[in-house]
Design an enzyme around this catalytic site. Sequence first.
Site, PDB file in Angstrom:
ATOM      1  N   ASP A 285       4.196 -65.582  32.131  1.00 40.51           N
ATOM      2  CA  ASP A 285       5.242 -66.410  32.698  1.00 40.51           C
ATOM      3  C   ASP A 285       5.032 -66.435  34.217  1.00 40.51           C
ATOM      4  O   ASP A 285       4.340 -65.605  34.787  1.00 40.51           O
ATOM      5  CB  ASP A 285       6.633 -65.879  32.320  1.00 40.51           C
ATOM      6  CG  ASP A 285       7.683 -66.965  32.453  1.00 40.51           C
ATOM      7  OD1 ASP A 285       8.774 -66.816  31.889  1.00 40.51           O
ATOM      8  OD2 ASP A 285       7.403 -67.989  33.128  1.00 40.51           O
TER       9      ASP A 285
HETATM   10  C1  GLC Z   1       9.794 -70.265  34.188  1.00 41.49           C
HETATM   11  C2  GLC Z   1      10.311 -69.854  32.824  1.00 41.49           C
HETATM   12  C3  GLC Z   1       9.435 -70.266  31.693  1.00 41.49           C
HETATM   13  C4  GLC Z   1       8.779 -71.583  32.020  1.00 41.49           C
HETATM   14  C5  GLC Z   1       7.830 -71.351  33.179  1.00 41.49           C
HETATM   15  C6  GLC Z   1       7.169 -72.649  33.629  1.00 41.49           C
HETATM   16  O1  GLC Z   1       9.985 -69.235  35.096  1.00 41.49           O
HETATM   17  O2  GLC Z   1      10.615 -68.491  32.649  1.00 41.49           O
HETATM   18  O3  GLC Z   1      10.245 -70.340  30.505  1.00 41.49           O
HETATM   19  O4  GLC Z   1       8.069 -72.080  30.902  1.00 41.49           O
HETATM   20  O5  GLC Z   1       8.468 -70.728  34.279  1.00 41.49           O
HETATM   21  O6  GLC Z   1       8.116 -73.532  34.110  1.00 41.49           O
END
Ligand code: GLC
Length: 746
Positions: A285
Amino acid sequence: MKKVVIYISVLLIAVIQLSNVTAQQKSIKQKVDSVLRSMTLEEKIGQLNQYNDDWKATGPVTVDNDKANQIRKGQVGSLLNCLGTERTRSWQNIAMQSRLKIPLLFGQDVIHGYKTTFPIPLAEACSWDLDAMQLSARIAATEASASGIHWTFAPMVDIARDPRWGRVMEGAGEDPYLGSKIAYARVKGFQGNKLGDVNALMACAKHFAAYGAAIGGRDYNSVDMSDRMLWETYLPPFKAAVDAGAATFMNSFNDINGVPATGNKYLQRDILKGKWGFKGFVVSDWGSIGEMINHGNVKNEYEAALSAITAGSDMDMESRCYKKNLVQLVKDKKVAVALIDDAVKRILTKKFELGLFDDPFKFCDTERERQALNNPEHAKAARAIAAKSIVLLKNQNNLLPLSKNTRTIAFIGPLVKPLRQNKGFWDIEIPGIDSNFIVSQWEGLQNKLGTNTTLLYAKGCNIEGTTKDGFAEAVEIAKQADVVILSIGERRDMSGEAKSRSMLNIPGVQEDLLAALLATGKPIVVLINAGRPLVFNYTADNAPAILYTWWLGSEAGNAIADVLFGDYNPSAKLPITFPVSVGQIPIYYSHFNTGRPATNDNSHNYNSSYNDVSIFPKYEFGYGLSYTDFQYSNLQLSKKKMKVNEEIEVIVTITNTGKYDGEEVVQLYLRDKVGSIARPVKELKDFKKIKLNIGESKTVKFIIGKEKLSFYNQQLQWVVEPGDFDLMIGASSRDIRLKDNFEVVK
Ligand code: GLC
């Protein structure tokens, strides 16, 4: 003879198809190995590197102005938040200037729709309609893939039992059984028939794992959890996603018992890639690899990269730890090239499966984009599932449905006219595309009502703030009306990522506005718009009728009008418990009995009740009313004793005894009375959503086999233990209509 010929030909076809698939997989493997052999170490590490495009950040941004050069040098494998055929084409063109011309992957949070916005996932989960949720994901994939996107960071399958956590809006609620069914449906919806189809999106099961159990409901907070709770409650939806063929996983920001998921070998290698045999790839993430320094598990980015690649995090979203450290880690013989090769092969395999090596621009067809983003069938589907997502919480004296011939309606509240509020969090604003095609709640009623009805409007108050200046006008138009509809709730961005709340009240003076309107004596229907369970005891106890409308997306106004005026009889059931107070949290239906079971008799005798509030929630898991009534009868079990490998057939008759055609979600709960590990007082083990016309009866059948009886024993083995089971058939986890029991024997 004829049957034998048919059987042999069917068998032959199956063998040929299987061999085709195997041949295709073999050929992809050969192609991947061939590309890998030609790659330098830097180019391999480039495939593990993912950057955010400049359109919009969904995390803390690191400005990087030489992305184009890095892509030309083969140092980037993927971009996220890059939208549209033109923009993706331009970046892909740059990737085609690199030495090996390895195409970029474009990822996006297509969580509940792309241009057509569907209800937030927690609202859709209220429909308990797996086909409708699969269709919702399918349409989202059709639109997004036509707009240059290859990969969605969805479905979010985190079990969540704490509405203080803002991301509860993004999942399917508290229950592992329902959550697993929905995870499976959504992965199938996003990925369609097979990856490589031009309307297929790679799914991404997230956030692996147990992110929804953050202590205190505070986003990104630690998770303290037994292996049992992890296996029994939080892992099943992820396993369902693997079973559905999810192409990718995303790990989570949290630590579990002090080990960040990003660096958690047990999760990513032992369970996901080992026991479950997952062949896709894991993306971290946003920045989570580098954040292991904050966690205190590693000293610096060098150690962070080592920890993450060793633990099985294949692609690095936005932390740059891999880009900056993996070469040195290999030189220092801390990381074997084989480990990097495994990650690269997983990523290249998906790029081949998507067909990007054959045609890097196959998803950049502007004509297909135009057609897909303007298909009226999509809005129809959005409207249908939105109506199925609306929960009827209360309907005193059958105030609802309203008559379309009502002479004067006062439509009041801060959420009557806004457009974008209806989209909820994780909506997508597409550059250059008008997103204001949302049907507001006001417009929805205008569309529904003819000239016979006078529709009056007053805002009444803001969502937040203390001013009551608008009350007088609202009360005035209420006095002129035959019925009042009040639309109140959160702001759409009060739920979602990094939106933890310590109090769950309806903000501002909105319930004061309700009180002022109730004083007029007019019948009032309250619409509550939110991304999470709120605490609204005043409204719940005083409003005659309440619809929980969540955030319903593009067709919000039309769907709300369909339910208000009876063109759709509400059938939704809550996938998550609504507490009476924040103090009850965590509160969920499948709890243990304890040695001193809570009573609700205010005796305050030595039991696990509260002394100041009921042990029961405001609204329980599985709860939701209808405009009609359903009678449950004639529960029959095919036998009262079963061996572990046998099955029991359960049948029950449901009759629509009311005045409207409608749908009912028939829920089957079991209780394993005695286990080597205490078992919950009840667990959802099956459900059927059925449609019944007025007066109609249907027989619903369930099959109980050992899968529904199994649990993790002391050694975390998935076992069935002989003994007595209670069987409950309910209209909710608390509204148990029929009971029986059976015994499992050796
Ligand atoms: C964010 C979220 C995740 C998302 C990613 C890209 O922080 O935690 O769910 O897919 O970043 O946007």
